[in-house]
Design an enzyme around this catalytic site. Sequence first.
Site: not given
Length: 230
Positions: A10, A12, A19, A53-56, A124-125, A129
């Site tokens: 993973d 982040d 974060e 998820g940033g958009k989520e 997820t990023t 990034n």
Amino acid sequence: MDALKALIFDVDGTLADTERDGHRCAFNLAFGEHGLEWQWDEQTYGRLLTVAGGKERLRHYAERYDPAFFAGRDADALIRALHATKTRHYVRLAGSGRIPLRPGVGCLIETAIARGLRLAIATTTTPENVEALLSATLSEPVRRRFEVIGAGDVVAAKKPASDIYAWVLERLDLPPESCLAIEDSHNGLQAALGAGLRCLVNRNDYTRNEDFGGAWRVVDTLEGLEVDDL
Ligand code: XBP
Ligand code: MG
């Protein structure tokens, strides 16, 4: 147990503490640039991190705390624009080298390579990034050893869904039994377990009190971890 052939990291919170001082700051810079009064302090962001998820995360925050944000506007387009701005800021922050690898991560990667283990990423990023962080923290030869990078929207369902790990395993062409996932969060652990993977959890300040039931092992640092023990 099958012989270990690959480590799937993973990003982040696991490779680096990205974060609090990375993504959170990038979100706040994006809010300012878009004329929003939103500002995510460390505590608020810690709660929002349960949404992967940033958009989520943006959608969740707006729906819960500022429902008027979407009134009469194209919510998807707004979130995409905000997130693109945020990613631009994060790439600059991570690319500056100000976000170091967590203790023991570099050494584990080096010894895994020396032992002939294959390396992959399941995050997820966004790919940009990942590229920014790896370029700033790893040498080019080491970075190239990450032969599969599963990142962001390559799968529809993000962690805790196991889609990203299934995507990576398929491209490694390895069964889950010969791989080990290294994660930092409950969402990440669930995603790894859902794909049939053993999972080593490297807790951090944001995830320390999360539920890690089912983890193969839970640690607070990768320092001193021997590849032969995995
Ligand atoms: C953690 C996440 C990501 C980051 C923000 O990813 O949930 O959404 O918080 O990055 P990981 P984006 O799976 O590496 O722990 O804004 O690019 O989503
Ligand atoms: Mg993580």
